[in-house]
Motif scaffolding. Sequence first.
Motif, PDB file in Angstrom:
ATOM      1  N   PRO A  78       0.817  -1.227   0.000  1.00 64.22           N
ATOM      2  CA  PRO A  78       0.000   0.000   0.000  1.00 64.22           C
ATOM      3  C   PRO A  78       0.845   1.269   0.000  1.00 64.22           C
ATOM      4  N   VAL A  79       2.011   1.208   0.620  1.00 64.97           N
ATOM      5  CA  VAL A  79       2.893   2.369   0.690  1.00 64.97           C
ATOM      6  C   VAL A  79       3.538   2.607  -0.678  1.00 64.97           C
ATOM      7  N   ALA A  80       3.975   1.535  -1.310  1.00 65.63           N
ATOM      8  CA  ALA A  80       4.561   1.647  -2.646  1.00 65.63           C
ATOM      9  C   ALA A  80       3.544   2.220  -3.634  1.00 65.63           C
ATOM     10  N   LYS A  81       2.306   1.764  -3.532  1.00 62.62           N
ATOM     11  CA  LYS A  81       1.259   2.269  -4.421  1.00 62.62           C
ATOM     12  C   LYS A  81       1.036   3.764  -4.207  1.00 62.62           C
ATOM     13  N   ALA A  82       1.019   4.189  -2.937  1.00 67.64           N
ATOM     14  CA  ALA A  82       0.812   5.611  -2.639  1.00 67.64           C
ATOM     15  C   ALA A  82       1.988   6.451  -3.136  1.00 67.64           C
ATOM     16  N   LEU A  83       3.205   5.934  -2.988  1.00 66.55           N
ATOM     17  CA  LEU A  83       4.363   6.682  -3.458  1.00 66.55           C
ATOM     18  C   LEU A  83       4.360   6.800  -4.984  1.00 66.55           C
ATOM     19  N   ALA A  84       3.948   5.741  -5.659  1.00 66.93           N
ATOM     20  CA  ALA A  84       3.829   5.810  -7.116  1.00 66.93           C
ATOM     21  C   ALA A  84       2.811   6.865  -7.530  1.00 66.93           C
ATOM     22  N   GLN A  85       1.766   7.039  -6.731  1.00 69.25           N
ATOM     23  CA  GLN A  85       0.766   8.073  -7.029  1.00 69.25           C
ATOM     24  C   GLN A  85       1.347   9.471  -6.832  1.00 69.25           C
ATOM     25  N   VAL A  86       2.216   9.628  -5.810  1.00 70.65           N
ATOM     26  CA  VAL A  86       2.891  10.924  -5.623  1.00 70.65           C
ATOM     27  C   VAL A  86       3.726  11.245  -6.851  1.00 70.65           C
ATOM     28  N   GLU A  87       4.494  10.273  -7.323  1.00 73.08           N
ATOM     29  CA  GLU A  87       5.318  10.493  -8.505  1.00 73.08           C
ATOM     30  C   GLU A  87       4.460  10.850  -9.716  1.00 73.08           C
ATOM     31  N   GLN A  88       3.335  10.174  -9.879  1.00 73.08           N
ATOM     32  CA  GLN A  88       2.442  10.466 -10.999  1.00 73.08           C
ATOM     33  C   GLN A  88       1.897  11.891 -10.900  1.00 73.08           C
ATOM     34  N   ASP A  89       1.497  12.288  -9.691  1.00 66.96           N
ATOM     35  CA  ASP A  89       1.001  13.657  -9.490  1.00 66.96           C
ATOM     36  C   ASP A  89       2.056  14.682  -9.880  1.00 66.96           C
TER      37      ASP A  89
END
Length: 237
Positions: A78-89
């Motif tokens: 779940p943390v990796a997924k959230a960090l990937a979303q930060v990068e996408q943003d």
Amino acid sequence: MTSRTCISLVLAIALAATAHAAEPPRVSPATDAAEAGLVEIGALSPHIEMDIRYATANNFTGARVPGYEAPSCYLLAPVAKALAQVEQDLRAQGFGLRVYDCYRPVRSVQAFMAWVNDPNERSRKAVQYPDLEKPRLLADGYIAERSGHSRGATVDLGLLDCRSGGCTVLEMGTDFDFFGPRAHTQTTGLSEAQQANRQQLVRAMARRGFVNYPQEWWHYTFQPEPDPGTAYDVPVR
């Protein structure tokens, strides 16, 4: 969200962190990343830039840290997924992330403690803790006997400016793992651009559930942690 609600949330997170700190997490018997549920961030976000310092001698200990066999970034799913979303943003705005550390094995934290208790190893003092002696690194909260990194929910990182095609590191006022008040997220003596860069990172991370550790501008923990009662000791490979 009102300011009162924000304050309540911060207090709740702080109280939860204190409770977990008082009771050591169990160390998982997992023997590899997959068994521990740790995901390599590159599998979700291949454009995140890596500068995993502890897999090299370019860190405050002056040597590669035990437990780091490769310059890789693992986090709980779940943390990796959230960090990937930060990068996408951020990429949508012309920015990106440079990661310095992610999951950290328990054995690596123990190596930090051995280093801080060795009065003779001072090879990086002038660069990374010029105004502090080693005992202060513990007393002031820069190094700890237990680390949230070992629970797979904490990441150290900075910002990239990718608006001109290639990406360059944004100036944050200190390097990663500079120990002293200048590294505090809110501090004096920074340029307007440096302070703005720090706040941009705070906002980008908060949007996806990451909370900053105020003494280190680069240090963020995903909240709520997926498994705050478990630490891991599988090597970073």
